[in-house]
Write a protein that holds these residues in place. Structure first.
Motif, PDB file in Angstrom:
ATOM      1  N   ALA A  58       0.702  -1.227   0.080  1.00 21.88           N
ATOM      2  CA  ALA A  58       0.072   0.033  -0.028  1.00 21.88           C
ATOM      3  C   ALA A  58       0.874   1.402   0.091  1.00 21.88           C
ATOM      4  O   ALA A  58       0.536   2.419  -0.599  1.00 21.88           O
ATOM      5  N   LEU A  59       1.799   1.242   0.662  1.00 24.07           N
ATOM      6  CA  LEU A  59       2.733   2.484   0.697  1.00 24.07           C
ATOM      7  C   LEU A  59       3.507   2.438  -0.713  1.00 24.07           C
ATOM      8  O   LEU A  59       3.646   3.653  -1.189  1.00 24.07           O
TER       9      LEU A  59
ATOM     10  N   ARG B 174       2.289   1.676  -3.548  1.00 19.12           N
ATOM     11  CA  ARG B 174       1.393   2.303  -4.437  1.00 19.12           C
ATOM     12  C   ARG B 174       1.037   3.817  -4.208  1.00 19.12           C
ATOM     13  O   ARG B 174       1.024   4.595  -5.172  1.00 19.12           O
ATOM     14  N   ARG B 175       1.368   4.055  -3.015  1.00 18.57           N
ATOM     15  CA  ARG B 175       1.013   5.631  -2.558  1.00 18.57           C
ATOM     16  C   ARG B 175       2.254   6.411  -2.936  1.00 18.57           C
ATOM     17  O   ARG B 175       2.117   7.540  -3.627  1.00 18.57           O
ATOM     18  N   SER B 176       3.161   5.669  -2.838  1.00 20.34           N
ATOM     19  CA  SER B 176       4.499   6.803  -3.456  1.00 20.34           C
ATOM     20  C   SER B 176       4.632   6.510  -4.911  1.00 20.34           C
ATOM     21  O   SER B 176       5.233   7.608  -5.328  1.00 20.34           O
TER      22      SER B 176
ATOM     23  N   ARG C 273       1.891   7.080  -6.842  1.00 27.67           N
ATOM     24  CA  ARG C 273       1.039   8.075  -6.967  1.00 27.67           C
ATOM     25  C   ARG C 273       1.825   9.440  -6.684  1.00 27.67           C
ATOM     26  O   ARG C 273       1.696  10.320  -7.646  1.00 27.67           O
ATOM     27  N   VAL C 274       2.510   9.799  -5.609  1.00 28.28           N
ATOM     28  CA  VAL C 274       2.840  10.877  -5.316  1.00 28.28           C
ATOM     29  C   VAL C 274       4.318  11.215  -6.227  1.00 28.28           C
ATOM     30  O   VAL C 274       4.488  12.140  -6.925  1.00 28.28           O
TER      31      VAL C 274
ATOM     32  N   ARG D 254      -2.661  12.075   3.196  1.00 30.69           N
ATOM     33  CA  ARG D 254      -1.651  11.142   3.654  1.00 30.69           C
ATOM     34  C   ARG D 254      -2.383   9.937   3.827  1.00 30.69           C
ATOM     35  O   ARG D 254      -3.399   9.766   4.219  1.00 30.69           O
ATOM     36  N   SER D 255      -1.437   8.868   3.561  1.00 34.65           N
ATOM     37  CA  SER D 255      -1.758   7.396   3.683  1.00 34.65           C
ATOM     38  C   SER D 255      -1.719   6.749   5.032  1.00 34.65           C
ATOM     39  O   SER D 255      -0.994   7.298   6.001  1.00 34.65           O
TER      40      SER D 255
ATOM     41  N   HIS E 101       0.844   4.474   6.140  1.00 32.97           N
ATOM     42  CA  HIS E 101       2.018   4.815   6.704  1.00 32.97           C
ATOM     43  C   HIS E 101       2.076   5.032   8.404  1.00 32.97           C
ATOM     44  O   HIS E 101       2.821   4.258   9.181  1.00 32.97           O
TER      45      HIS E 101
END
Length: 145
Positions: free
Chosen positions: A101-102, A104-106, A108-109, A117-118, A121
Motif C-alpha cells: 500500500a505504501l 502504491r501511494r509513493s 502516485r506521489v 496522507r496515507s 504509513h
C-alpha cells in the motif's frame, strides 16, 4: 548461557537496533537534509526499507531458531517465544500487507498526484512500535531466563 540463547539474544538486539536506527532515526531525518526532495526521499526510503526488511527476515529466522533451540534446553521461556513470534508476525504484516500500500501511494506521489496522507504509513509506524516492544521484551526474557 546456552548457545541457542546467545544466538537469540544477539539476533534480537541487532534486529532491534536496526529498526530503531532506520525507522525512528534515518527515515524521518532524511527529509530534513538539504537538497532532499520528496521524490529523492521516497526513492531512498524504498531502497532502505527493502534492505531493512530483508535483513529483518534473516534475523527473524535466527531469533526463532536460537529461541526454539534454547527453549528445548530450558534457556528460553514460552513467553519469550510468544513475543518473538509476535515480532515475526508483525514483520510479515508490514511486508505483505502494508508495504505494498505504501508503494502504491509513493508511486502516485512520484507521478505527481496530490492527495491525503496515507493511513498505511501510520499503520506501518504503529506496527514498528509493537515490533520494537516485542523485541525488547523477548530479548530481556531470554537474558533473564
Amino acid at each position: 548461557m546456552h548457545a541457542g540463547s546467545a544466538v537469540a539474544v544477539a539476533a534480537t538486539f541487532i534486529w532491534l537496533g536496526m529498526v530503531l536506527a532506520i525507522s525512528f532515526l534515518e527515515a524521518p531525518l532524511k527529509f530534513r537534509a538539504p537538497g532532499v526532495t520528496l521524490p529523492i526521499g521516497l526513492g531512498i526510503g524504498r531502497l532502505v526499507f527493502r534492505a531493512l526488511n530483508t535483513c529483518e527476515a534473516v534475523l527473524a529466522v535466527a531469533v526463532l531458531a536460537g529461541g526454539f533451540t534454547a527453549q528445548k534446553s530450558g534457556g528460553a521461556s514460552g513467553a519469550a517465544m510468544w513475543v518473538f513470534v509476535l515480532a515475526v508476525v508483525v514483520l510479515a504484516v508490514q511486508v505483505l500487507l502494508v508495504r505494498p500500500a505504501l508503494t502504491r501511494r509513493s508511486d502516485r506521489v512520484l507521478a505527481g498526484e496530490d492527495g491525503p496522507r496515507s493511513r498505511a504509513h501510520l499503520a506501518y509506524v504503529g506496527l514498528e512500535v509493537v515490533k520494537v516492544i516485542a523485541l525488547a521484551v523477548g530479548g530481556v526474557l531470554v537474558l533473564a531466563g
